[in-house]
Scaffold this motif. Structure first.
Motif, PDB file in Angstrom:
ATOM      1  N   ILE A 485       0.746  -0.811  -0.083  1.00  0.00           N
ATOM      2  CA  ILE A 485       0.384   0.701  -0.209  1.00  0.00           C
ATOM      3  C   ILE A 485       1.259   1.117   0.391  1.00  0.00           C
ATOM      4  O   ILE A 485       0.546   2.256  -0.926  1.00  0.00           O
ATOM      5  CB  ILE A 485      -1.028  -0.296   0.991  1.00  0.00           C
ATOM      6  N   ASN A 486       1.588   0.993   1.024  1.00  0.00           N
ATOM      7  CA  ASN A 486       2.280   2.549   0.973  1.00  0.00           C
ATOM      8  C   ASN A 486       4.316   2.927   0.239  1.00  0.00           C
ATOM      9  O   ASN A 486       4.119   1.290   0.280  1.00  0.00           O
ATOM     10  CB  ASN A 486       2.697   3.289   2.341  1.00  0.00           C
ATOM     11  N   THR A 487       4.943   3.229  -0.017  1.00  0.00           N
ATOM     12  CA  THR A 487       5.648   3.597  -0.666  1.00  0.00           C
ATOM     13  C   THR A 487       6.163   4.447  -0.095  1.00  0.00           C
ATOM     14  O   THR A 487       7.482   5.871  -0.503  1.00  0.00           O
ATOM     15  CB  THR A 487       6.068   4.356  -2.098  1.00  0.00           C
ATOM     16  N   ASP A 488       6.533   4.456   1.681  1.00  0.00           N
ATOM     17  CA  ASP A 488       6.953   5.563   2.089  1.00  0.00           C
ATOM     18  C   ASP A 488       8.141   5.801   2.225  1.00  0.00           C
ATOM     19  O   ASP A 488       9.033   4.558   2.887  1.00  0.00           O
ATOM     20  CB  ASP A 488       6.011   6.030   3.969  1.00  0.00           C
ATOM     21  N   ASP A 489       9.117   6.881   2.183  1.00  0.00           N
ATOM     22  CA  ASP A 489      10.346   6.393   2.193  1.00  0.00           C
ATOM     23  C   ASP A 489      11.363   6.418   3.550  1.00  0.00           C
ATOM     24  O   ASP A 489      12.240   5.796   3.969  1.00  0.00           O
ATOM     25  CB  ASP A 489      11.439   7.509   1.466  1.00  0.00           C
ATOM     26  N   PHE A 490      10.541   6.785   4.606  1.00  0.00           N
ATOM     27  CA  PHE A 490      10.836   7.303   6.438  1.00  0.00           C
ATOM     28  C   PHE A 490      11.189   5.496   6.953  1.00  0.00           C
ATOM     29  O   PHE A 490      11.635   5.365   7.392  1.00  0.00           O
ATOM     30  CB  PHE A 490      10.096   7.812   6.953  1.00  0.00           C
ATOM     31  N   ARG A 491      10.166   4.767   5.821  1.00  0.00           N
ATOM     32  CA  ARG A 491      10.139   3.226   6.229  1.00  0.00           C
ATOM     33  C   ARG A 491      11.373   1.933   6.534  1.00  0.00           C
ATOM     34  O   ARG A 491      11.076   1.116   6.713  1.00  0.00           O
ATOM     35  CB  ARG A 491       8.962   2.287   6.149  1.00  0.00           C
ATOM     36  N   VAL A 492      12.245   2.711   6.043  1.00  0.00           N
ATOM     37  CA  VAL A 492      13.334   2.092   6.040  1.00  0.00           C
ATOM     38  C   VAL A 492      13.851   2.645   7.236  1.00  0.00           C
ATOM     39  O   VAL A 492      14.773   0.894   7.491  1.00  0.00           O
ATOM     40  CB  VAL A 492      14.536   3.240   4.508  1.00  0.00           C
ATOM     41  N   LEU A 493      13.688   2.767   7.921  1.00  0.00           N
ATOM     42  CA  LEU A 493      13.929   2.618   9.582  1.00  0.00           C
ATOM     43  C   LEU A 493      12.235   2.251   9.703  1.00  0.00           C
ATOM     44  O   LEU A 493      11.493   2.707   9.682  1.00  0.00           O
ATOM     45  CB  LEU A 493      13.755   3.049  10.459  1.00  0.00           C
ATOM     46  N   PHE A 494      12.892   1.173  11.214  1.00  0.00           N
ATOM     47  CA  PHE A 494      11.506   1.029  11.242  1.00  0.00           C
ATOM     48  C   PHE A 494      11.342   1.388  12.707  1.00  0.00           C
ATOM     49  O   PHE A 494      12.058   2.458  13.303  1.00  0.00           O
ATOM     50  CB  PHE A 494      11.800  -0.210  12.669  1.00  0.00           C
ATOM     51  N   PRO A 495       9.992   2.365  13.682  1.00  0.00           N
ATOM     52  CA  PRO A 495      10.149   3.465  14.854  1.00  0.00           C
ATOM     53  C   PRO A 495      10.697   2.590  16.072  1.00  0.00           C
ATOM     54  O   PRO A 495      10.312   1.293  15.785  1.00  0.00           O
ATOM     55  CB  PRO A 495       8.159   3.213  14.765  1.00  0.00           C
ATOM     56  N   VAL A 496      10.715   3.277  16.885  1.00  0.00           N
ATOM     57  CA  VAL A 496      10.715   3.124  18.662  1.00  0.00           C
ATOM     58  C   VAL A 496       9.976   2.272  18.939  1.00  0.00           C
ATOM     59  O   VAL A 496       8.925   3.748  18.537  1.00  0.00           O
ATOM     60  CB  VAL A 496      11.821   4.084  19.261  1.00  0.00           C
ATOM     61  N   PRO A 497       9.470   0.951  19.315  1.00  0.00           N
ATOM     62  CA  PRO A 497       8.703   0.800  19.991  1.00  0.00           C
ATOM     63  C   PRO A 497       8.161   2.359  21.112  1.00  0.00           C
ATOM     64  O   PRO A 497       9.113   2.700  21.686  1.00  0.00           O
ATOM     65  CB  PRO A 497       8.828  -0.708  20.717  1.00  0.00           C
ATOM     66  N   ALA A 498       7.000   1.843  21.052  1.00  0.00           N
ATOM     67  CA  ALA A 498       6.424   3.102  21.587  1.00  0.00           C
ATOM     68  C   ALA A 498       6.139   3.043  23.610  1.00  0.00           C
ATOM     69  O   ALA A 498       6.451   3.523  23.915  1.00  0.00           O
ATOM     70  CB  ALA A 498       4.639   2.827  21.831  1.00  0.00           C
ATOM     71  N   THR A 499       6.706   1.980  23.941  1.00  0.00           N
ATOM     72  CA  THR A 499       7.123   1.680  24.846  1.00  0.00           C
ATOM     73  C   THR A 499       8.102   2.181  25.981  1.00  0.00           C
ATOM     74  O   THR A 499       9.012   2.533  26.121  1.00  0.00           O
ATOM     75  CB  THR A 499       6.188   0.165  25.710  1.00  0.00           C
ATOM     76  N   ALA A 500       9.016   1.674  23.992  1.00  0.00           N
ATOM     77  CA  ALA A 500      11.130   2.362  24.971  1.00  0.00           C
ATOM     78  C   ALA A 500      10.749   3.638  25.262  1.00  0.00           C
ATOM     79  O   ALA A 500      11.043   3.989  26.178  1.00  0.00           O
ATOM     80  CB  ALA A 500      11.348   1.483  23.553  1.00  0.00           C
TER      81      ALA A 500
END
Length: 513
Positions: A485-500
């Motif tokens: 669905i998405n072709t976002d460039d920023f997804r080359v990194l995963f998010p830092v988990p919210a709880t972290a």
């Protein structure tokens, strides 16, 4: 000495919850690098068994898991996907989100992977710490290597790396290294470990690191250095360094091995540089149909994981069948029609499937078990949609504990790529690629472009953890492919988990999340 564990700081958690808007966040003990220790850390009393556990339990579990590290590096690419079939593999959409590129900071595999890798970094640090005075030089080198491996993935996947020394108290928030800082930290660990590890060629002892394993991970670092440091362009000196590191691996006795699918047996071969005792069960059974079974697994497969038609089409051969004699290269495998190999094929399973007596199989409702090339959607599939893939085979052990982490063909292709990107060598990219293609029964190429190289890496290394890393380096991770669905460039990194983020204020969320 009481072993230190990762535990969240209640005061930080409560204060952050007042200002961060998140829903259904459950803080687990492993969600932070804040250690809960009632006694001062004085070192590991028996480092031998402790290090054994790092490899035989911690690393083993990380590698054999079909979720977390493996899923984030494979299901997020054009190589693998997990379509929902009826209610099977629905799991509240967590598998579909990976392929669609719609994951967020609360995705459970993003969190679990973060916790598992950072915990391995911390536990290895306990051996390396100066207070562990009775560890030998080799034992500390073993710990440095596994720490470098775990931190490599943290840096690669999240772009920042929390770190705490074992003696830090529970009120000290872990410091956070930037990506360039983590790169240098990993580099130092590997270079420090290198002199104290054995020079070992192909061996059944390669479940522990050797100089070749260190040189392999160093080559990965230098090949991706321009990504990790943000320069955008690989430096010729770094590419020459990759060439030198791969040449050192070759000098230790490693080489390309003929008989592609035999490499994935537990026998010693010239390609396996580093492996774990991780079970290979997930790698084979998660895609095979419920009615495909073996004497040691009469319950059959789990009928989930598949590949895209466009990835299958990267291989030579008839696009619509993969029975023997379809003009396919060796790596695409084949579907046996005579009951051989327990009736289960190798590589890419498409079309009619057969049992161990050569009889055509059916699915559970009684339809011919014909694996269809195209997947209509990620949800609402029947039991037959999607090409299945298998490298490790049940005839070699239905849940054999032997999974390859570093393989020489990968190093060989890293050298070819480094030369194409400006590295100095007496060898040529085209010759190296064609050496590999020839031994895999594929037609030699007349020339090699970057597209040829990324395709060749896909053909050789599918299902071996590296597709996401490769696509990012070649600038293709944000490309469109089927059912994404998405072709976002920023997804080359995963998010830092919210709880972290809640438990360590030194962390910052990656852009886009």
């Amino acid at each position: 000495m009481k072993r230190e564990h990762f535990k969240s700081s209640l005061l930080i958690m409560l204060s952050m919850l007042l200002v961060v808007s998140c829903t259904d966040l459950e803080i687990e003990e492993s969600d932070s690098l804040i250690a809960d220790s009632e006694t001062e850390f004085t070192g590991i009393e028996e480092p031998g068994p402790f290090i054994d556990n790092l490899y035989s339990a911690d690393l083993k579990g990380i590698v054999e898991n079909q979720q977390d590290l493996y899923a984030l590096n494979e299901v997020t690419t054009d190589e693998l996907l997990v379509p929902t079939r009826g209610t099977d593999w629905g799991d509240n959409g967590i598998w579909r989100k990976l392929h669609e590129h719609t994951w967020d900071a609360q995705h459970p595999y993003v969190l679990n992977n973060w916790n598992n890798l950072n915990q391995l970094v911390f536990r290895a640090s306990q051996v390396i710490d100066d207070r562990t005075t009775n560890a030998s030089a080799t034992q500390k080198a073993d710990a440095r290597f596994v720490r470098a491996y775990a931190m490599f993935w943290v840096m690669d996947m999240y772009g920042q790396a929390p770190f705490r020394t074992p003696g830090d108290g529970p009120n000290i928030d872990p410091m956070v290294m930037t990506r360039p800082e983590a790169f240098e930290f990993i580099l130092d660990d590997l270079n420090t470990a290198l002199p104290d590890l054995p020079a070992r060629g192909p061996s059944d002892e390669n479940l522990r690191p050797s100089k070749a394993a260190v040189n392999f991970l160093l080559a990965k670092l230098y090949l991706n250095k321009h990504i990790y440091l943000g320069s955008g362009t690989p430096a010729a000196a770094d590419m020459t360094k990759v060439v030198e590191l791969v040449d050192a691996i070759t000098a230790d006795g490693y080489a390309l091995e003929s008989g592609y699918f035999n490499i994935f047996r537990s026998d010693v071969d010239t390609e396996t540089i580093f492996f774990t005792i991780s079970s290979v069960g997930n790698r084979m059974w998660n895609g095979l149909h419920y009615n495909q079974n073996s004497p040691g697994n009469g319950g059959g497969g789990w009928n989930g994981w598949s590949t895209l038609a466009e990835f299958y089409d990267l291989f030579e051969g008839d696009p619509n069948t993969n029975v023997p004699g379809s003009g396919q290269e060796e790596r695409r495998g084949f579907v046996p029609t005579d009951g051989s190999n327990l009736g289960i094929g190798f590589g890419f399973l498409i079309g009619q499937q057969y049992d161990a007596n050569g009889n055509p199989l059916t699915d559970r409702p009684g339809n011919p078990l014909i694996f269809e090339k195209e997947l209509p959607t990620l949800a609402g599939n029947n039991e037959r949609t999607g090409i299945r893939t298998i490298k490790y085979h049940p005839e070699n052990g239905e849940f054999e504990g032997h999974q390859i982490i570093f393989r020489y063909a990968d190093a060989h292709l890293m050298k070819a790529e480094a030369i194409l990107r400006g590295g100095t060598s007496g060898d040529a990219t085209l010759a190296l690629v064609n050496d590999l293609r020839t031994i895999r029964n594929a037609t030699p190429l007349a020339a090699v472009t970057e597209q040829d190289l990324i395709d060749e890496r896909g053909r050789e290394l599918y299902k071996e953890f590296w597709r996401r890393n490769d696509l990012i380096r070649f600038g293709k991770f944000a490309d469109a492919w089927a059912l994404k669905i998405n072709t976002d460039d920023f997804r080359v990194l995963f998010p830092v988990p919210a709880t972290a983020l809640l438990t360590n204020p030194n962390l910052t969320q990656n852009p886009g999340y």
